[in-house]
Design an enzyme around this catalytic site. Sequence first.
Site, PDB file in Angstrom:
ATOM      1  N   LEU A 163      44.042 -15.356  10.028  1.00 28.23           N
ATOM      2  CA  LEU A 163      44.212 -16.763   9.695  1.00 28.23           C
ATOM      3  C   LEU A 163      44.732 -16.956   8.283  1.00 28.23           C
ATOM      4  CD1 LEU A 163      43.742 -19.648  10.789  1.00 28.23           C
ATOM      5  CD2 LEU A 163      41.479 -19.575   9.751  1.00 28.23           C
TER       6      LEU A 163
ATOM      7  N   ARG B  40      47.444 -19.862   7.687  1.00 28.69           N
ATOM      8  CA  ARG B  40      47.123 -21.007   6.844  1.00 28.69           C
ATOM      9  C   ARG B  40      47.794 -20.914   5.481  1.00 28.69           C
ATOM     10  NH1 ARG B  40      42.509 -23.924   7.940  1.00 28.69           N
ATOM     11  NH2 ARG B  40      41.949 -24.059   5.748  1.00 28.69           N
TER      12      ARG B  40
ATOM     13  N   VAL C  41      46.913 -29.303  11.577  1.00 27.96           N
ATOM     14  CA  VAL C  41      46.669 -28.079  12.333  1.00 27.96           C
ATOM     15  C   VAL C  41      45.922 -27.034  11.507  1.00 27.96           C
ATOM     16  CG1 VAL C  41      48.691 -28.461  13.774  1.00 27.96           C
ATOM     17  CG2 VAL C  41      48.916 -27.080  11.727  1.00 27.96           C
ATOM     18  N   GLU C  42      45.313 -26.077  12.227  1.00 28.47           N
ATOM     19  CA  GLU C  42      44.546 -24.974  11.626  1.00 28.47           C
ATOM     20  C   GLU C  42      43.533 -25.489  10.612  1.00 28.47           C
ATOM     21  OE1 GLU C  42      46.502 -21.381  10.612  1.00 28.47           O
ATOM     22  OE2 GLU C  42      48.036 -21.601  12.135  1.00 28.47           O
ATOM     23  N   GLY C  43      42.808 -26.531  11.010  1.00 26.95           N
ATOM     24  CA  GLY C  43      41.815 -27.153  10.135  1.00 26.95           C
ATOM     25  C   GLY C  43      42.411 -28.354   9.442  1.00 26.95           C
TER      26      GLY C  43
END
Length: 830
Positions: free
Chosen positions: A366, A370, A492-494
């Site tokens: 990740l 990120r 996205v991705e948090g």
Amino acid sequence: MLSQTIIPQSKFCGNAARGGASRALSVLGTTSWSPNSSPNTQNKLHRAQKHQPQQTQIRTILGLAHAIDVRVYRWAKSVLPPISKTEKIALGCGTIGFDRDIFSGNPSLQHLLDTYEPKLSEEEQSYLENEVTHLCSILNDHDVVIKKDFTKEAWDYMRDNKFFSMKIPKEYGGLGFSTHAVSCVLTKLATQCFDANATVAVPNSLGPGELLARYGTDEQKQYFLPRLADGTLIPCFGLTGPHSGSDATSLIGSYGTVEERNGELGVRATFKKRYITLAPVAGVVGIGLNLSDPQNLLGGHGEEGFTVALLERDHQGLRMGPRHVPLNAAFMNGTVEGEDVWIPMSSILGGQEKCGFGWHMFVECLAEGRGVSLPAGSIGAARGVAAGVGAYARIRKQFRVPIAEFGGIQEALALAGSDGLITIAGGDLMNAIIDNHEAPMVISSIMKQNCTERGRRIVERGMDIAAGSAICRGDRNYLGNAYMSLPIAITVEGANIMTRSFQIIGQGLTRCHPDFQDLLASLMMPKSEEKEGVKTFTKQFYKIVGHAVQNFFQSVSRGVGATVSTKTRSKTAYRDGDKLLDYHEKQLLRLSANFALTADLCFTLGGRLKFEELLMGRLADALGAIYLGYATLHHYSRRRGIEGLEATTEHALLRLEVEAQNALNEASDNFPGPLGGLASTVMKIGCFPLGNMSRPYRQPGDTLTKEVSKLLTTPSELRDMFQEHMYMAPEGTMHQGSDLVRALPICVEADKVASSLRKENRQPTSAEADLIAKADALRDVLIQVDVFEHVTAEEAQDGYVRPALIGTQERLAGLERKTFDDMGHQQQRA
């Protein structure tokens, strides 16, 4: 809170004292003495008795201290919030490095320069200049968005030229590129087509390709990696579900149970995933499941918990294909679903031994998704706005003056330019950190949240400047699709709100504080290891207190020094590069000490900290500004010598220092908790020892703003730097961004000639007249916007009349006078 803690301790202290006295009496009782003892013996005994009260006192104090330590340890253990298995795993995942240096209060720019250098190999540079340029040339951004897909030619080119396998090792047929190379590729694609950026990003970050290369079994690697490398299979990763968004690893609604069928061990799984990029076209999907083993069939080979399964598109029971439409974007995004799907153990990523290991896989990969892929889109936006909008502001005239001369335009451009420099610098440093085989979870969260937000602001300012030409869609619009795509990266991705308000500082304090992790580990020790736990807890507790005291005095001394140096600094001191570096590194050191002190004070909140999201959000702002400040200095140190870089670096750093200062000030004004008043006072004295005087940082002045704006709107080496890794179409091809860049020097030169003619009150020469005419012609072309005869397939049909016009015709049919001219004709006839 204090009274609740002190009263029990006082009661316990009394017992400890009485116990110490009893032990002292027992020592005296065991001493043998008689009147007939020799003088030597009597002297020894006398000396022993003389020292016994002192020894007794020492033993009593030590016993008392130990008793207090035990009591405090048990109290701290009782108030520690429950830590899930997933959270425990997360604490051990990823790496720490420069983020820990900031939490220590003593980061080093020289360490960054000695350790991290983003660079491209000759092969990677060639790929950027050739394959990436060709892909950009066959992508029409407007057509892609209208048709919501790429052409077959574009898909085949991406597959054949390994755009989906840049991170797969060469031994399996991939390119084996560095992280920095992947970032540069994604950046260049973003300057032409954001949908291409998103499509290429996923397989090279959180697609199962990199997970396979790291964790797959030999059989899985041999089968899947060559197919992923040559583009036979397009990958995707299914994590997010309807009830698990930013908390995706909760895996609500996606579960599997270990079972045995026909002598084969496997998993019966049910899952419902959404927002999965590339799912509608993927040939293989990695699916995150919460695995349970109620019958203990794993037998110690693998565990329950987050597990990743690899399923090909035609796997029985797997449903893929339906699409979401994220805003106006065209990249493939959709759902992955299945009920009671049988998954053989050979299809678990890494095999049975890696059951329950999914969180490790997810977290370590990740960092790249990120921290690299998403910021690359913002870097592309920064380069496009600086180059394209900077040129447009000089080319476009209103009131017979280039709009680049308007103060409002200058302000917006300078802000976009310094935000762009910050984003580029942060990306370069992050890429180098990952290429140094690190997986920094905290820094990757900072990069994702901070750079995507700055990217959004950069494009918004570009839209404000380009105005009408930026909102009319078509081939000439080089901003509109980026404007509609960047909010997707925010979510996205948090989601950024969640990342900022608890993830950055929550992870940062537990992972990056130099003394806290061992203290936390001591509190998680079982009852049987309490003695060792108390010992470790006490040691780390005093270390934290010592760390706070050190940071307090560093904050005070550095704060006074920063106040003096800022108040006495010349507004043009930045023009000397050495002075620029020296001044701003000292300010960032001061802010780092301020931040580290504040982080120490957060421990007064205990378990409440995880619920104080307003405080954590402010501290995330401060931490992000400090990291990006160091990244900007790192960038300047490597690239100094570029004309105009000093001014833009100064503009960027002044803004970052204000961001950090304001965030810390707001935190001190609103420090929560029962001890919030005390913590606030300590923080204010430590961070701002001279009150308002020691909050000296101010936004860039107008003179500096105008200088940065001029550098972006006239030919300069700074503009050349921003144009690196930006797609430029071949000359003669209609491409608005490229045409603006090429027209700028012509229009600037023509304006100089026109100004000279006015001052000298003379007619132009033939060459001057040609230059002015060429510039006027370019201006006339470049301010045009697209117009369409029809914008939908229905409008293109023969005989189509717009519904509003049909209504007009119906109403006119009932009137005697059909047009204004009808009355004149009637009067003439009369």
